[in-house]
Design a protein around this motif. Sequence first.
Motif, mmCIF file in Angstrom:
data_model
loop_
_atom_site.group_PDB
_atom_site.id
_atom_site.type_symbol
_atom_site.label_atom_id
_atom_site.label_comp_id
_atom_site.label_asym_id
_atom_site.label_seq_id
_atom_site.Cartn_x
_atom_site.Cartn_y
_atom_site.Cartn_z
ATOM 1 N N GLY A 6 0.846 -1.306 0.017
ATOM 2 C CA GLY A 6 -0.133 -0.076 -0.096
ATOM 3 C C GLY A 6 0.916 0.983 0.076
ATOM 4 O O GLY A 6 0.263 2.242 -0.626
ATOM 5 N N GLU A 7 2.109 1.294 0.643
ATOM 6 C CA GLU A 7 2.879 2.332 0.886
ATOM 7 C C GLU A 7 3.476 2.748 -0.796
ATOM 8 O O GLU A 7 3.760 3.924 -0.836
ATOM 9 C CB GLU A 7 4.067 2.189 1.849
ATOM 10 C CG GLU A 7 4.811 1.131 1.653
ATOM 11 C CD GLU A 7 4.523 -0.238 2.306
ATOM 12 O OE1 GLU A 7 5.087 -0.901 2.559
ATOM 13 O OE2 GLU A 7 3.196 -0.450 2.634
ATOM 14 N N ALA A 8 3.456 1.744 -1.448
ATOM 15 C CA ALA A 8 4.008 2.029 -2.981
ATOM 16 C C ALA A 8 3.027 3.284 -3.592
ATOM 17 O O ALA A 8 3.353 4.018 -4.541
ATOM 18 C CB ALA A 8 3.971 0.776 -3.822
ATOM 19 N N PHE A 9 1.696 3.439 -3.121
ATOM 20 C CA PHE A 9 0.827 4.214 -3.768
ATOM 21 C C PHE A 9 0.673 5.529 -2.689
ATOM 22 O O PHE A 9 -0.196 6.362 -3.404
ATOM 23 C CB PHE A 9 -0.575 3.705 -3.763
ATOM 24 C CG PHE A 9 -0.365 2.204 -4.805
ATOM 25 C CD1 PHE A 9 -0.208 2.472 -6.278
ATOM 26 C CD2 PHE A 9 -0.160 1.105 -4.360
ATOM 27 C CE1 PHE A 9 -0.154 1.191 -7.532
ATOM 28 C CE2 PHE A 9 0.101 -0.053 -5.194
ATOM 29 C CZ PHE A 9 -0.019 0.093 -6.563
ATOM 30 N N GLY A 48 -8.280 -11.209 2.333
ATOM 31 C CA GLY A 48 -9.602 -10.287 2.021
ATOM 32 C C GLY A 48 -9.472 -9.053 1.309
ATOM 33 O O GLY A 48 -8.672 -8.974 0.516
ATOM 34 N N ASN A 49 -10.008 -7.689 1.980
ATOM 35 C CA ASN A 49 -9.836 -6.641 1.052
ATOM 36 C C ASN A 49 -8.291 -6.260 1.209
ATOM 37 O O ASN A 49 -8.020 -5.324 0.291
ATOM 38 C CB ASN A 49 -10.712 -5.659 2.063
ATOM 39 C CG ASN A 49 -12.030 -5.505 1.527
ATOM 40 O OD1 ASN A 49 -12.554 -6.599 0.809
ATOM 41 N ND2 ASN A 49 -12.952 -4.938 2.015
ATOM 42 N N ARG A 50 -7.383 -6.742 1.980
ATOM 43 C CA ARG A 50 -6.064 -6.288 1.805
ATOM 44 C C ARG A 50 -5.384 -6.593 0.670
ATOM 45 O O ARG A 50 -4.271 -6.344 0.605
ATOM 46 C CB ARG A 50 -5.481 -6.710 3.374
ATOM 47 C CG ARG A 50 -5.774 -5.960 4.621
ATOM 48 C CD ARG A 50 -5.080 -6.595 5.751
ATOM 49 N NE ARG A 50 -5.727 -7.707 6.085
ATOM 50 C CZ ARG A 50 -5.435 -8.226 7.010
ATOM 51 N NH1 ARG A 50 -4.305 -7.807 7.918
ATOM 52 N NH2 ARG A 50 -6.114 -9.176 7.494
ATOM 53 N N SER A 51 -5.834 -7.590 -0.156
ATOM 54 C CA SER A 51 -5.214 -7.865 -1.315
ATOM 55 C C SER A 51 -5.165 -6.622 -2.273
ATOM 56 O O SER A 51 -4.014 -6.577 -2.876
ATOM 57 C CB SER A 51 -6.226 -8.944 -2.041
ATOM 58 O OG SER A 51 -6.220 -10.008 -1.333
ATOM 59 N N VAL A 52 -6.154 -5.810 -2.088
ATOM 60 C CA VAL A 52 -6.122 -4.503 -2.968
ATOM 61 C C VAL A 52 -5.693 -3.523 -1.934
ATOM 62 O O VAL A 52 -6.889 -3.082 -1.075
ATOM 63 C CB VAL A 52 -7.291 -4.438 -3.987
ATOM 64 C CG1 VAL A 52 -7.038 -3.088 -4.712
ATOM 65 C CG2 VAL A 52 -7.223 -5.438 -4.820
ATOM 66 N N PRO A 53 -4.834 -3.059 -1.542
ATOM 67 C CA PRO A 53 -4.668 -2.257 -0.480
ATOM 68 C C PRO A 53 -5.424 -0.783 -0.252
ATOM 69 O O PRO A 53 -5.823 -0.441 -1.533
ATOM 70 C CB PRO A 53 -2.995 -1.758 -0.552
ATOM 71 C CG PRO A 53 -2.452 -1.830 -2.266
ATOM 72 C CD PRO A 53 -3.537 -3.075 -2.549
#
Length: 763
Positions: free
Chosen positions: A238-241, A262-267
Motif C-alpha cells: 500500500g505504501e507504494a501508492f 480479504g480486502n487487503r489484497s488490494v491495499p
Amino acid sequence: MTTHRSLFLASSLSLLLLSILASGSTAQTWTSESIRNRLLQKHAMLDFLPSSLNSNAATATISLLRSRTLSASRVDQTYALACLYFDTNKVNNKYADYYYYEDEIPEWTVSWNLEDVASSSSSSSSSWNYCNWYGVTCNEDNNLVTGLDLKDNDLSGQVPPELALLGESLQILNVGDNVILYASNDYRWFASLTELTELWFGYTCWEAEGVPSDLSLLTKLEKFDCAFSYWTKGPLRGEAFDGLQNLKYIDISKNEYDHAVGNRSVPPQLRALPNLIQLYMVETTFTNARNQVKDLNLRWVEELSSIVELWIDGVQLHHSPLPNSLPSSLKSLSVQGCGLTGSLEKLATIDLNRAWLSGNLFSGPIPTNWEFDCSDDSPCLLFLEGNTDLTGSFPIQFCESYWEVLGGDAEQCNGSCCSCVGLDCGNFEESGAYPIFPTLPPVTTPPPPPAPVGFCFSSDTKVQHREKGSIRMDQLQIGDYVMTNNNNNANQYEPIYSFGHFHHDTEADFLQIQTTTTTTTTTTTTTTTTTTTTTTTTQNENGVLELTPNHLLFTAPGKTVPASALSVGDDVLLASGKLESITSIRTVTKQGIYAPYTPSGTIITNGIVSSSFATIETDSKSSYVSLNKGQYTLPLLTYHRLGLIYESPHRMLCRHLTTTSRWNNNNNNNNCASLETYNSEGMSHWVEGPSRAYQWVLQQNVVVGGILLIGIVGLWAVFVILEWMLLLHPIIIIITVGGALWLFFFWRRQTYYYCRIQNKTAA
C-alpha cells in the motif's frame, strides 16, 4: 563551536548544490577534461551511482560534446543516454540464457550506434544531438529530454541508475516489451525523476519483491505499467501508492502477489486514489503465506470512486457476488472466467458501455430494465455466453441500441439481435471449458490485425517489366520478364515461372512500408544469360511497398528478414545496391494477393529487393528455419535458402521439360502456365501441400523434426545438384554421367570377381 561548524558546513554544501544547479542551465564550451570532471562530480553527489564512470559512455560523451557550447544539463543527459545504450545493447544478464538459450542476444532493433562514436576521435555534425536519436523526445526550448520510448527494441542487460540524470525533465519512460531487460531491486534513483508522469516496463525482467515502496518516490506519476514483469511474488504494498494522487492508469496484469487476506489484497491506498480511471489486473493471482491462491471478493471495487475501466479477467473470485454498489463512473467492465455468482440486477443500476461477463456462474433472469450507454459514436459491447444458469433472453431495448458486438448463448439470443452465439463469439476454446483472456484489448489500444493470408504482395505493388516498364503486380503473368537481383547484387531480368499465390479477389492484411526517398535510379547489368543492353529505369515509385508480414525482404546483400521483424529506422536493400531507412510502417487491408516466383528467388518491388519466399510460421520474427515450435533455430538454413531448395524440381520442370529450349532473353515463354493450379484462396498446389508438411515437421520435437528436416533437405539437394548440372555444358553432363556409370559397373565387376574367388576358396 561544534554547532557553528555544522552550520558553516551545511551552508557551504547548500551553496555548492545551488551553484551546480545554476550551472546546469548556463551554456559553456566544454573540453574533454571539463566533461569528465562534470560527470565525476555527478557520480559523487548521487550515492546510488557507482563510484567510477561508465567508461564507454564517458568516452562517447566526450567524443560527442568536446568543443561544443551547451548547458551542463545536456552533458549530463547525453551521458545518461549513453549509459543506457552501452548497458542494454546486446548485454547478457541472468535471464538472457532462459529466453535465448544458445542463440545470440540481439542488438537494439533500432540502434544509436554509439560504438562508432566511442571508438573515433570526433563525431559527425548531426550525431551528437540526442534529440535526433530514435525514441528520444526533447523540449523545444531547452533541448532537454522529455520522453524516452524504446518499447519492443530488444533492450537487454540492466537498466543503469544513471537514468536519474534525466530527472529534471523526463516525463515519459517506456521500455516495455523488452523481454530480457533487467532492473535490480534498488530503485532509489526514482527519487531523481521528479517530473516523470508515465512509467511503462510491462513484459520485461525488472525485478522486485512485489510492488516496492520506492514507486511512491515518483510523485507526479499518472500512468504505471508493470504487467508480466518480475515485480511479483511479494506484497502489493500500500505504501507504494502513498502520495500518488495523480495516478490514473495502473496495469499489474499477469503478476502474483502474496499475503492476500480479504480486502487487503488490494491495499486501501490504491483503492483511495482519487483520479484512478483505468485498472488492469488480468490473470493476476493473490496467494497466502502457504503459497495457495486466495479467493477474493469485489467489495473493494465500491471504493474506486473515479474508475471508468476495470479489467480483472481470470482473477479467482469463485462464488463471490457482485458488490452491493458499483461506481457510477464505471463504463467498461471485464470479469471473464472469474466464477462470479448471483444476479445481474446490480449491473442494471449503472450505465455501462462495454462488458465482458463470459464464463461465470451468474444466475436468475436477465434484467428487463437493463440498458447500456450506447451511441453512434460510442457503440456498446456485451459478452454473456457461458453463464448456463441465466434465464430469459436479452431485453427488447437492446435491439434499439448501437452495438459493436452483442454475444450470448442460444437462449439469451433467442429472437434478439445478437452478433454472435456461444463459441462463435471467440471467448472460449472449442471445448468450451476455458475462457480466452482478454476478449479484446483495452479501449485505448487498437485490436490486433487478422492473421495474414499466405505470403504475397498487394495488387498496388509495382515491378519493372522488361518490355512494359513499371507495371502493377496484378498485371503480371507467367512468362513475363521482370527485374531481379542475383547473388552478386547485380540486377537482371528473369522470367516469372510460377505464382505461389495468385488471386484477384482474396482480401488480406499487408504491411505498408515507406522508405526515405520517393525515387531511386538503378542500372541493369548484363550476364551471359540476361539482357545484353544496359537500361536505366526508375524504381521505388511512391516509396511504398505492401507485403504480408511473413514475407522476406533483403536488408543487405544475402541477408533476409520477415517484414514483421522490421521497425522504423531499419534499412532495406534497394535495387541500386544502397541501403535506405524505413520511415513508417502501418497495416492496410487490400484486395488481391500475388507471389511471383523467379529463378533467383528475388524480385525488385517498388525499388526494394524482395525475396520470392516467406517464413513458414506466420508469426516468426526470424529468417532462419526453427524446430520444436520455434525453440531451436538452424543457423545455416534460412527460409530463403529453403525456398530455393524446395523449388528446384519445379524450376527444372519449367526450364527443361515444358519448353523446347532454355529460358532466354528474346522471347517470353509461358508454357509453365500449363503446370499451374490453385486452391480456392489462390495458393498454388505446388506450395500448399508441401507447406503444410513442412509446418507439421517444424512442430515436432527437436529430434524427430531434425531428422525429418535433414532427410527432406538432403533428398531435395539431389535435385539442386541435378539442376546445376543441367545448366552446364552438355559435354560436362555427359562426362559426369559417364563417369558415374563407369564407377558403378567397375564396382559391380570387382564384386563379381571377389565373389568367385571366395567361392573357389571355400570349395
